[in-house]
Design a protein around this motif. Structure first.
Motif, mmCIF file in Angstrom:
data_model
loop_
_atom_site.group_PDB
_atom_site.id
_atom_site.type_symbol
_atom_site.label_atom_id
_atom_site.label_comp_id
_atom_site.label_asym_id
_atom_site.label_seq_id
_atom_site.Cartn_x
_atom_site.Cartn_y
_atom_site.Cartn_z
ATOM 1 N N THR A 10 0.825 -1.209 0.000
ATOM 2 C CA THR A 10 0.000 0.000 0.000
ATOM 3 C C THR A 10 0.861 1.261 0.000
ATOM 4 N N GLY A 11 2.157 1.113 -0.238
ATOM 5 C CA GLY A 11 3.077 2.239 -0.217
ATOM 6 C C GLY A 11 3.005 3.090 -1.475
ATOM 7 N N ALA A 12 3.663 4.229 -1.416
ATOM 8 C CA ALA A 12 3.604 5.228 -2.486
ATOM 9 C C ALA A 12 4.106 4.700 -3.830
ATOM 10 N N ASP A 31 2.218 9.451 4.693
ATOM 11 C CA ASP A 31 3.090 8.558 5.456
ATOM 12 C C ASP A 31 4.216 9.341 6.137
ATOM 13 N N ILE A 32 4.801 10.287 5.415
ATOM 14 C CA ILE A 32 5.846 11.132 6.009
ATOM 15 C C ILE A 32 5.264 11.976 7.136
ATOM 16 N N PHE A 33 4.122 12.596 6.873
ATOM 17 C CA PHE A 33 3.519 13.517 7.831
ATOM 18 C C PHE A 33 3.108 12.827 9.131
ATOM 19 N N GLY A 73 2.548 -0.820 3.752
ATOM 20 C CA GLY A 73 3.692 -0.366 2.979
ATOM 21 C C GLY A 73 4.966 -1.023 3.493
ATOM 22 N N LYS A 74 6.087 -0.487 3.063
ATOM 23 C CA LYS A 74 7.363 -1.074 3.478
ATOM 24 C C LYS A 74 8.107 -0.197 4.482
ATOM 25 N N GLY A 75 7.480 0.893 4.892
ATOM 26 C CA GLY A 75 8.022 1.699 5.976
ATOM 27 C C GLY A 75 8.956 2.821 5.572
ATOM 28 N N TYR A 76 9.340 2.901 4.308
ATOM 29 C CA TYR A 76 10.359 3.882 3.917
ATOM 30 C C TYR A 76 9.862 5.326 4.044
ATOM 31 N N ALA A 77 8.655 5.597 3.574
ATOM 32 C CA ALA A 77 8.134 6.968 3.677
ATOM 33 C C ALA A 77 7.977 7.364 5.142
ATOM 34 N N SER A 78 7.518 6.426 5.962
ATOM 35 C CA SER A 78 7.424 6.711 7.400
ATOM 36 C C SER A 78 8.808 6.982 7.980
ATOM 37 N N PHE A 79 9.788 6.231 7.519
ATOM 38 C CA PHE A 79 11.159 6.454 7.977
ATOM 39 C C PHE A 79 11.649 7.846 7.588
ATOM 40 N N LEU A 80 11.255 8.304 6.406
ATOM 41 C CA LEU A 80 11.611 9.674 6.002
ATOM 42 C C LEU A 80 11.012 10.690 6.975
#
Length: 162
Positions: A10-12, A31-33, A73-80
């Motif tokens: 479900t990621g970007a 996800d970043i926000f 998702g795979k967590g990358y945008a959240s990690f950003l």
């Protein structure tokens, strides 16, 4: 249903595969926000709980309890978002690395993996980076979440973004 397209994430990046650039950008932004807000709240009220907060953010993105099969998702945008809220130097290092690799190869997962490796190297080579352990643990979580991408990369089957 986004989970029936591409990687099933479900990621970007997977949302981008639908051809809906606005939905992909919105997914990335949200996800970043949400991670940025959670980290800022944590650092203001409970700075000693930073590692726990980061783990919950990443695991919650990768395995959201509200989706069937816990497939997120795979967590990358959240990690950003985590980096943007806590360590700007690492955030920019990761973004620049991701962008360069993406421009060269047009493969999002490769860009993600290389930027995470660059983060680990940067974390150990730049003085005064706080919470190094948190970022290394986060990097491991992101790398593990991309295990299927690594296999596809090694097999030469990973999709490029056009």
């Amino acid at each position: 249903e986004i989970r029936n397209i591409g990687s099933g994430s479900t990621g970007a990046t997977n949302v981008l595969r639908t051809g809906n650039y606005l939905a992909s950008a919105l997914t990335l932004f949200l996800d970043i926000f949400k991670a940025l807000v959670a980290v800022k709240i944590c650092l203001f009220f409970y700075p000693d709980k930073f590692l726990l907060t980061v783990i919950f953010i990443l695991v919650g993105n990768i395995f959201p309890i509200w989706l069937k099969n816990l497939s997120g998702g795979k967590g990358y945008a959240s990690f950003l978002g985590i980096l943007l809220a806590s360590e700007l130097l690492l955030f920019f290092s990761v973004i620049i690395t991701w962008s360069i690799i993406f421009l060269l190869f047009r493969i999002s997962s490769l860009s993600t993996l290389v930027s995470i490796i660059a983060l680990v190297i940067t974390t150990y080579n730049i003085p005064n980076i706080q919470n190094e352990g948190v970022f290394i643990i986060s990097a491991l979580i992101i790398l593990i979440s991309h295990a299927k991408n690594v296999l596809r990369l090694l097999q030469g089957k990973e999709q490029k973004i056009k």
